[in-house]
Motif scaffolding. Structure first.
Motif, PDB file in Angstrom:
ATOM      1  N   ALA A 183       0.850  -1.200   0.000  1.00 19.01           N
ATOM      2  CA  ALA A 183       0.000   0.000   0.000  1.00 19.01           C
ATOM      3  C   ALA A 183       0.885   1.251   0.000  1.00 19.01           C
ATOM      4  O   ALA A 183       0.584   2.244  -0.646  1.00 19.01           O
ATOM      5  N   LYS A 184       2.019   1.163   0.745  1.00 17.17           N
ATOM      6  CA  LYS A 184       2.946   2.307   0.815  1.00 17.17           C
ATOM      7  C   LYS A 184       3.901   2.335  -0.380  1.00 17.17           C
ATOM      8  O   LYS A 184       4.435   3.382  -0.736  1.00 17.17           O
ATOM      9  N   ASN A 185       4.135   1.167  -0.960  1.00 18.60           N
ATOM     10  CA  ASN A 185       5.080   1.041  -2.083  1.00 18.60           C
ATOM     11  C   ASN A 185       4.389   0.261  -3.203  1.00 18.60           C
ATOM     12  O   ASN A 185       4.660  -0.926  -3.412  1.00 18.60           O
ATOM     13  N   PRO A 186       3.505   0.930  -3.947  1.00 18.83           N
ATOM     14  CA  PRO A 186       2.657   0.205  -4.916  1.00 18.83           C
ATOM     15  C   PRO A 186       3.446  -0.545  -5.998  1.00 18.83           C
ATOM     16  O   PRO A 186       2.965  -1.556  -6.513  1.00 18.83           O
ATOM     17  N   ALA A 187       4.640  -0.064  -6.337  1.00 13.88           N
ATOM     18  CA  ALA A 187       5.433  -0.749  -7.361  1.00 13.88           C
ATOM     19  C   ALA A 187       6.225  -1.910  -6.777  1.00 13.88           C
ATOM     20  O   ALA A 187       6.893  -2.644  -7.498  1.00 13.88           O
ATOM     21  N   GLY A 188       6.175  -2.085  -5.439  1.00 16.51           N
ATOM     22  CA  GLY A 188       6.982  -3.104  -4.785  1.00 16.51           C
ATOM     23  C   GLY A 188       8.341  -2.541  -4.419  1.00 16.51           C
ATOM     24  O   GLY A 188       8.600  -1.356  -4.602  1.00 16.51           O
ATOM     25  N   GLY A 189       9.200  -3.403  -3.883  1.00 19.23           N
ATOM     26  CA  GLY A 189      10.537  -2.944  -3.518  1.00 19.23           C
ATOM     27  C   GLY A 189      11.147  -3.815  -2.450  1.00 19.23           C
ATOM     28  O   GLY A 189      10.559  -4.826  -2.034  1.00 19.23           O
ATOM     29  N   GLN A 190      12.337  -3.410  -1.991  1.00 17.48           N
ATOM     30  CA  GLN A 190      13.046  -4.223  -1.007  1.00 17.48           C
ATOM     31  C   GLN A 190      12.263  -4.275   0.295  1.00 17.48           C
ATOM     32  O   GLN A 190      11.921  -3.238   0.865  1.00 17.48           O
ATOM     33  N   HIS A 191      11.982  -5.468   0.777  1.00 17.38           N
ATOM     34  CA  HIS A 191      11.118  -5.670   1.928  1.00 17.38           C
ATOM     35  C   HIS A 191      11.897  -6.155   3.155  1.00 17.38           C
ATOM     36  O   HIS A 191      11.666  -5.705   4.256  1.00 17.38           O
ATOM     37  N   HIS A 192      12.817  -7.111   2.984  1.00 19.65           N
ATOM     38  CA  HIS A 192      13.606  -7.594   4.117  1.00 19.65           C
ATOM     39  C   HIS A 192      14.933  -8.160   3.636  1.00 19.65           C
ATOM     40  O   HIS A 192      15.123  -8.388   2.441  1.00 19.65           O
ATOM     41  N   VAL A 193      15.856  -8.338   4.591  1.00 25.65           N
ATOM     42  CA  VAL A 193      17.108  -9.019   4.307  1.00 25.65           C
ATOM     43  C   VAL A 193      17.156 -10.264   5.187  1.00 25.65           C
ATOM     44  O   VAL A 193      16.627 -10.261   6.296  1.00 25.65           O
ATOM     45  N   CYS A 194      17.772 -11.328   4.678  1.00 29.22           N
ATOM     46  CA  CYS A 194      17.814 -12.590   5.424  1.00 29.22           C
ATOM     47  C   CYS A 194      19.234 -13.101   5.554  1.00 29.22           C
ATOM     48  O   CYS A 194      19.906 -13.354   4.552  1.00 29.22           O
ATOM     49  N   TYR A 195      19.671 -13.234   6.804  1.00 28.87           N
ATOM     50  CA  TYR A 195      21.012 -13.748   7.103  1.00 28.87           C
ATOM     51  C   TYR A 195      20.918 -15.147   7.682  1.00 28.87           C
ATOM     52  O   TYR A 195      19.998 -15.460   8.436  1.00 28.87           O
ATOM     53  N   GLU A 196      21.887 -15.964   7.356  1.00 27.76           N
ATOM     54  CA  GLU A 196      21.952 -17.316   7.922  1.00 27.76           C
ATOM     55  C   GLU A 196      22.690 -17.308   9.254  1.00 27.76           C
ATOM     56  O   GLU A 196      23.592 -16.488   9.476  1.00 27.76           O
ATOM     57  N   VAL A 197      22.282 -18.238  10.109  1.00 27.13           N
ATOM     58  CA  VAL A 197      23.007 -18.512  11.351  1.00 27.13           C
ATOM     59  C   VAL A 197      23.086 -20.031  11.510  1.00 27.13           C
ATOM     60  O   VAL A 197      22.280 -20.766  10.939  1.00 27.13           O
ATOM     61  N   GLU A 198      24.054 -20.480  12.303  1.00 30.61           N
ATOM     62  CA  GLU A 198      24.229 -21.919  12.507  1.00 30.61           C
ATOM     63  C   GLU A 198      23.142 -22.504  13.406  1.00 30.61           C
ATOM     64  O   GLU A 198      22.711 -23.636  13.223  1.00 30.61           O
ATOM     65  N   ASP A 199      22.715 -21.703  14.419  1.00 27.12           N
ATOM     66  CA  ASP A 199      21.817 -22.241  15.443  1.00 27.12           C
ATOM     67  C   ASP A 199      20.698 -21.223  15.687  1.00 27.12           C
ATOM     68  O   ASP A 199      20.929 -20.156  16.260  1.00 27.12           O
ATOM     69  N   ILE A 200      19.496 -21.542  15.250  1.00 30.06           N
ATOM     70  CA  ILE A 200      18.391 -20.569  15.296  1.00 30.06           C
ATOM     71  C   ILE A 200      17.998 -20.236  16.735  1.00 30.06           C
ATOM     72  O   ILE A 200      17.669 -19.086  17.037  1.00 30.06           O
ATOM     73  N   ALA A 201      18.031 -21.235  17.630  1.00 28.50           N
ATOM     74  CA  ALA A 201      17.626 -20.983  19.023  1.00 28.50           C
ATOM     75  C   ALA A 201      18.622 -20.052  19.705  1.00 28.50           C
ATOM     76  O   ALA A 201      18.244 -19.129  20.431  1.00 28.50           O
TER      77      ALA A 201
END
Ligand code: CO
Length: 145
Positions: free
Chosen positions: A78-96
């Protein structure tokens, strides 16, 4: 916690089909996965693969389109009707361990740890606590080793 590789950049789009066309024709991508529904996350998803380097998979672009009217990305579009960068995702060895790391610093984690689009556990951290970036933390897929 030790920071792992940048797994993907999440890009919201009003049309996954239009975005696929853009990545093929404008960006020269030739490895794009078939879109699939993740109704529990409220999104339709596909991945644009960048080339493998040093035996490691390249960082991906995760294209996300709303799955329905309750999608958590409807507000963003709604704020970015054309779409765009939403999030970045980093890996980790142990999620907990990573979750505890952020919790101990008082960072706001959005919802429970759950299974993400790669079939591994993920959680999101609030952008207001992360220098303005909605941040996804994902356990490194075991087959990557
Ligand atoms: Co993601």
């Amino acid at each position: 916690m030790k920071l792992g590789r940048l797994n993907h950049i999440g890009v919201a789009t009003p049309s996954i089909e239009d975005s696929i066309t853009y990545y093929r024709k404008v960006m020269g991508a030739n490895d794009i996965t078939e879109p699939f529904d993740l109704p529990e996350q409220g999104v339709k998803v596909c991945f644009v693969n960048t080339p493998t380097e040093n035996g490691m998979n390249g960082t991906q672009i995760e294209l996300i389109e709303p799955f329905d009217d309750a999608s958590p990305i409807n507000g963003f579009l709604a704020k970015n009707p054309a779409g765009g960068q939403h999030h970045v995702c980093y890996e980790v060895e142990d999620i907990a361990e990573a979750r505890k790391w952020f919790e101990d610093m008082g960072k706001r984690i959005l919802g429970p740890t759950r299974i993400g689009a790669h079939g591994t556990p993920i959680f999101f951290v609030h952008p207001k606590d992360m220098m303005g970036q909605l941040t996804e933390i994902m356990e490194t897929p075991k087959e990557a080793h």
